[in-house]
Motif scaffolding. Structure first.
Motif, PDB file in Angstrom:
ATOM      1  N   ARG A  24     -11.040  17.930 -15.809  1.00  0.00           N
ATOM      2  CA  ARG A  24     -11.665  17.661 -14.517  1.00  0.00           C
ATOM      3  C   ARG A  24     -10.777  18.098 -13.353  1.00  0.00           C
ATOM      4  O   ARG A  24     -11.286  18.517 -12.309  1.00  0.00           O
ATOM      5  N   ILE A  25      -9.453  18.015 -13.520  1.00  0.00           N
ATOM      6  CA  ILE A  25      -8.560  18.408 -12.424  1.00  0.00           C
ATOM      7  C   ILE A  25      -8.090  19.858 -12.557  1.00  0.00           C
ATOM      8  O   ILE A  25      -7.185  20.290 -11.831  1.00  0.00           O
ATOM      9  N   GLY A  26      -8.705  20.597 -13.491  1.00  0.00           N
ATOM     10  CA  GLY A  26      -8.488  22.034 -13.495  1.00  0.00           C
ATOM     11  C   GLY A  26      -7.808  22.634 -14.700  1.00  0.00           C
ATOM     12  O   GLY A  26      -7.533  23.839 -14.713  1.00  0.00           O
ATOM     13  N   ALA A  27      -7.538  21.857 -15.745  1.00  0.00           N
ATOM     14  CA  ALA A  27      -6.847  22.395 -16.913  1.00  0.00           C
ATOM     15  C   ALA A  27      -7.828  22.964 -17.922  1.00  0.00           C
ATOM     16  O   ALA A  27      -8.942  22.458 -18.077  1.00  0.00           O
ATOM     17  N   ARG A  28      -7.399  23.996 -18.621  1.00  0.00           N
ATOM     18  CA  ARG A  28      -8.126  24.476 -19.786  1.00  0.00           C
ATOM     19  C   ARG A  28      -7.745  23.611 -20.983  1.00  0.00           C
ATOM     20  O   ARG A  28      -6.574  23.282 -21.173  1.00  0.00           O
ATOM     21  N   ILE A  29      -8.725  23.237 -21.804  1.00  0.00           N
ATOM     22  CA  ILE A  29      -8.443  22.425 -22.987  1.00  0.00           C
ATOM     23  C   ILE A  29      -9.014  23.076 -24.242  1.00  0.00           C
ATOM     24  O   ILE A  29      -9.195  22.410 -25.258  1.00  0.00           O
ATOM     25  N   ASP A  30      -9.266  24.385 -24.165  1.00  0.00           N
ATOM     26  CA  ASP A  30      -9.941  25.077 -25.268  1.00  0.00           C
ATOM     27  C   ASP A  30      -8.983  25.700 -26.259  1.00  0.00           C
ATOM     28  O   ASP A  30      -9.404  26.310 -27.233  1.00  0.00           O
ATOM     29  N   GLY A  31      -7.672  25.570 -26.033  1.00  0.00           N
ATOM     30  CA  GLY A  31      -6.712  26.158 -26.947  1.00  0.00           C
ATOM     31  C   GLY A  31      -6.407  25.248 -28.120  1.00  0.00           C
ATOM     32  O   GLY A  31      -7.053  24.208 -28.309  1.00  0.00           O
ATOM     33  N   PRO A  32      -5.402  25.592 -28.914  1.00  0.00           N
ATOM     34  CA  PRO A  32      -5.025  24.749 -30.048  1.00  0.00           C
ATOM     35  C   PRO A  32      -4.574  23.367 -29.592  1.00  0.00           C
ATOM     36  O   PRO A  32      -3.888  23.228 -28.579  1.00  0.00           O
ATOM     37  N   HIS A  33      -4.974  22.345 -30.340  1.00  0.00           N
ATOM     38  CA  HIS A  33      -4.541  20.971 -30.093  1.00  0.00           C
ATOM     39  C   HIS A  33      -3.611  20.560 -31.235  1.00  0.00           C
ATOM     40  O   HIS A  33      -4.059  20.393 -32.378  1.00  0.00           O
ATOM     41  N   TYR A  34      -2.326  20.407 -30.924  1.00  0.00           N
ATOM     42  CA  TYR A  34      -1.355  19.979 -31.918  1.00  0.00           C
ATOM     43  C   TYR A  34      -1.186  18.467 -31.828  1.00  0.00           C
ATOM     44  O   TYR A  34      -1.316  17.874 -30.753  1.00  0.00           O
ATOM     45  N   ILE A  35      -0.893  17.837 -32.951  1.00  0.00           N
ATOM     46  CA  ILE A  35      -0.654  16.393 -32.959  1.00  0.00           C
ATOM     47  C   ILE A  35       0.666  16.115 -33.671  1.00  0.00           C
ATOM     48  O   ILE A  35       0.930  16.641 -34.751  1.00  0.00           O
ATOM     49  N   THR A  36       1.496  15.290 -33.053  1.00  0.00           N
ATOM     50  CA  THR A  36       2.803  14.958 -33.587  1.00  0.00           C
ATOM     51  C   THR A  36       3.051  13.468 -33.389  1.00  0.00           C
ATOM     52  O   THR A  36       2.233  12.753 -32.808  1.00  0.00           O
ATOM     53  N   GLY A  37       4.185  12.997 -33.852  1.00  0.00           N
ATOM     54  CA  GLY A  37       4.540  11.592 -33.692  1.00  0.00           C
ATOM     55  C   GLY A  37       4.280  10.794 -34.957  1.00  0.00           C
ATOM     56  O   GLY A  37       3.605  11.248 -35.893  1.00  0.00           O
ATOM     57  N   GLY A  38       4.817   9.574 -34.992  1.00  0.00           N
ATOM     58  CA  GLY A  38       4.713   8.735 -36.176  1.00  0.00           C
ATOM     59  C   GLY A  38       3.293   8.402 -36.576  1.00  0.00           C
ATOM     60  O   GLY A  38       3.012   8.156 -37.754  1.00  0.00           O
ATOM     61  N   GLY A  39       2.359   8.387 -35.601  1.00  0.00           N
ATOM     62  CA  GLY A  39       0.975   8.078 -35.917  1.00  0.00           C
ATOM     63  C   GLY A  39       0.329   9.085 -36.850  1.00  0.00           C
ATOM     64  O   GLY A  39      -0.677   8.778 -37.506  1.00  0.00           O
ATOM     65  N   THR A  40       0.905  10.297 -36.938  1.00  0.00           N
ATOM     66  CA  THR A  40       0.307  11.316 -37.804  1.00  0.00           C
ATOM     67  C   THR A  40       0.584  11.049 -39.280  1.00  0.00           C
ATOM     68  O   THR A  40       0.040  11.745 -40.140  1.00  0.00           O
ATOM     69  N   ARG A  41       1.406  10.037 -39.589  1.00  0.00           N
ATOM     70  CA  ARG A  41       1.603   9.686 -41.002  1.00  0.00           C
ATOM     71  C   ARG A  41       0.321   9.119 -41.626  1.00  0.00           C
ATOM     72  O   ARG A  41       0.155   9.138 -42.828  1.00  0.00           O
ATOM     73  N   SER A  42      -0.577   8.610 -40.780  1.00  0.00           N
ATOM     74  CA  SER A  42      -1.880   8.144 -41.257  1.00  0.00           C
ATOM     75  C   SER A  42      -2.855   9.320 -41.232  1.00  0.00           C
ATOM     76  O   SER A  42      -3.336   9.720 -40.167  1.00  0.00           O
ATOM     77  N   ARG A  43      -3.160   9.865 -42.402  1.00  0.00           N
ATOM     78  CA  ARG A  43      -4.075  11.003 -42.450  1.00  0.00           C
ATOM     79  C   ARG A  43      -5.486  10.580 -42.051  1.00  0.00           C
ATOM     80  O   ARG A  43      -6.247  11.387 -41.516  1.00  0.00           O
ATOM     81  N   TYR A  44      -5.835   9.322 -42.295  1.00  0.00           N
ATOM     82  CA  TYR A  44      -7.148   8.854 -41.846  1.00  0.00           C
ATOM     83  C   TYR A  44      -7.230   8.890 -40.325  1.00  0.00           C
ATOM     84  O   TYR A  44      -8.245   9.324 -39.767  1.00  0.00           O
ATOM     85  N   TRP A  45      -6.175   8.441 -39.647  1.00  0.00           N
ATOM     86  CA  TRP A  45      -6.176   8.428 -38.182  1.00  0.00           C
ATOM     87  C   TRP A  45      -6.252   9.859 -37.640  1.00  0.00           C
ATOM     88  O   TRP A  45      -6.931  10.126 -36.650  1.00  0.00           O
ATOM     89  N   CYS A  46      -5.544  10.793 -38.288  1.00  0.00           N
ATOM     90  CA  CYS A  46      -5.629  12.195 -37.868  1.00  0.00           C
ATOM     91  C   CYS A  46      -7.074  12.687 -37.965  1.00  0.00           C
ATOM     92  O   CYS A  46      -7.583  13.356 -37.046  1.00  0.00           O
ATOM     93  N   GLN A  47      -7.735  12.365 -39.083  1.00  0.00           N
ATOM     94  CA  GLN A  47      -9.123  12.791 -39.260  1.00  0.00           C
ATOM     95  C   GLN A  47     -10.028  12.130 -38.232  1.00  0.00           C
ATOM     96  O   GLN A  47     -10.911  12.781 -37.651  1.00  0.00           O
TER      97      GLN A  47
END
Length: 499
Positions: free
Chosen positions: A381-404
């Motif tokens: 809404r404030i002008g950024a493009r969000i159509d590129g790759p979305h990477y996810i990192t951090g301890g929360g990614t240890r839960s594959r269900y949460w990633c999905q």
């Protein structure tokens, strides 16, 4: 750690100074990690005060560096001689005051940590009261007599955590990078320090582009760390930017969402974003463009608060039965929200009914994904493009269900990077040096694992997401215009079609 290396490829060292530990990583020119070392750091908390001992940083840096070199899987008898550069990242906003006459620099204060809140009652200037500029003003009025006198006379030097360690390594004061300088008040657009009365300008360091050569390790630094004398030390970036580099989110429209204790979102834009709400701040990209970001107060830390001792794997399996959950939660880890909206008075809440704690757990996972989706809507809404790759990192990614689940709610493919360590990001930056960062990243960062939205899953959460936004409007946390925009933002096209 992997197959022993027999080539004489260059090595690059990255250092990550966190709240609880300091880590050193060695990577070769192709991004293969060949050595690691780490040591524990202690913090001292008392009410709003949060401090560390800079001398402990130095001691642990020596230990961890020697450990990384000793463990290097390399047949060369002296792997330290293959290290062609080193860069350091630290927590954003952590600094100390040091003598400008002693060599090596002598700390005159403890390190004031990124979340130290001692200036909260006094600060009325720009930025947040936990940022260095506010605490510098606090020290000028409430610090010890030597600190106040040194500030008045300009006989002290502000050093961010990486500045202090780099200066020790090379044997002289160094410039800071424009990433660590941001929260201290540096203007990355004008590339200048503003006037900071009552602090003389001489207290503030020179500022350079990340990757700039700061100096070379001298005999003292070499004896302490095991790195060879003459090894280049290059300006680093903050830990959040370092993780963004490691993920590979460096091109226009790409983003990295770090799900740790809290949720941090950082991306790449061509122009600096103007956020009237004040939730977004932007680092300057080492190559060109900007790195906007924001930090929410929801995240994986809320699970330990709301479900202490829970068996996460069992809870994840049970949560899959509630897609979506019947009730709504806003799972703050404490009082106040910073992003994607600013509400210092916000408090965690629940709305609706839950059949049991499994459904409440499911609602908590979904709520973090809803906040993430709202954050992307706010950025767009404030002008950024969000159509590129979305990477996810951090301890929360240890839960594959949460990633999905996050991929399903966002309607966008998510990429789990091959190596998301901030220390690895600093090794990549050291390898880039004065050259474009994206060139070194393209050579060293390996493809990650893609998590695609399940067919029809995004639509399944549409109504629950709308109810979540309406609950925020009812509490006057966001306005109806943002809620309507977030509800109607176009779905993103993925490799599997329109989600």
């Amino acid at each position: 750690m992997g197959t022993e290396h027999t080539s004489t490829s260059d090595l690059w060292a990255g250092v990550d100074v966190g709240t609880q530990s300091l880590r050193v990583l060695l990577a070769d020119d192709h991004g293969v990690v060949v050595g690691r070392g780490a040591g524990r750091l202690d913090s001292h908390r008392s009410g709003p005060v949060h401090e560390q001992d800079p001398e402990q940083w130095w001691q642990v840096l020596g230990q961890a560096s020697r450990e990384a070199l000793a463990n290097a899987e390399w047949t060369h008898p002296q792997p330290a001689r293959l290290v062609r550069g080193l860069a350091i990242c630290g927590t954003s906003g952590t600094f100390l005051l040091a003598s400008d006459t002693a060599a090596p620099a002598k700390p005159l204060t403890p390190a004031l940590m990124y979340d130290d809140g001692r200036a909260a009652d006094d600060w009325t200037g720009p930025g947040q009261p936990s940022w260095p500029r506010a605490k510098l003003a606090w020290l000028a009025e409430h610090g010890s007599a030597p600190v106040r006198a040194g500030l008045t006379a300009g006989r002290v030097r502000l050093e961010h955590c990486p500045d202090f360690l780099a200066a020790r390594l090379v044997g002289h004061p160094v410039a800071t990078d424009w990433s660590h300088a941001l929260k201290t008040g540096y203007d990355p657009a004008g590339q200048a320090w503003p006037a900071m009365s009552p602090v003389p300008s001489g207290v503030l360091p020179d500022v350079v582009r990340p990757g700039t050569l700061l100096g070379r390790i001298d005999a003292y630094g070499a004896a302490h760390t095991g790195f060879a004398a003459g090894t280049p030390v290059r300006a680093g970036m903050t830990d959040g930017c370092a993780a963004q580099i490691a993920a590979g989110a460096l091109t226009l429209g790409s983003w990295n969402a770090v799900l740790g204790t809290t949720l941090v979102l950082k991306g790449v834009t061509e122009h600096r974003l103007n956020d009237p709400a004040g939730a977004v701040y932007s680092h300057r990209h080492p190559d060109h463009g900007w790195l906007p970001g924001g930090a929410s107060s929801v995240g994986a830390g809320t699970l330990a608060l709301r479900f202490p001792g829970a068996n996460r794997a069992r809870r994840d399996a049970a949560a899959a039965r509630f897609e979506p959950a019947g009730g709504i939660v806003y799972p703050l880890t404490g009082r106040g929200e910073r992003f994607p909206f600013v509400r210092p008075d916000a408090e965690a809440f629940e709305a609706g009914a839950f059949v049991d704690d499994d459904e409440r757990y499911a609602a908590t996972l979904q709520a973090v994904a809803y906040v993430e989706k709202l954050a992307y809507a706010h950025m767009r809404r404030i002008g950024a493009r969000i159509d590129g790759p979305h990477y996810i990192t951090g301890g929360g990614t240890r839960s594959r269900y949460w990633c999905q689940l996050r991929a399903d709610v966002l309607g966008h493919e998510l990429v789990l990077p091959a190596n998301a360590e901030p220390a690895f990001g600093m090794a990549v930056l050291a390898a880039a040096g004065d050259d474009p960062l994206v060139t070194a990243a393209g050579r060293m960062i390996r493809p990650g694992t893609v998590v695609a939205p399940r067919p029809g899953a995004t639509a399944r959460f549409t109504h629950a997401y709308a109810n979540f936004l309406d609950a925020l409007v009812e509490r006057d946390w966001i306005d109806a215009a943002l809620a309507d925009y977030a509800k109607n933002i176009p779905l993103v096209v993925t490799n599997g079609g329109v989600a």
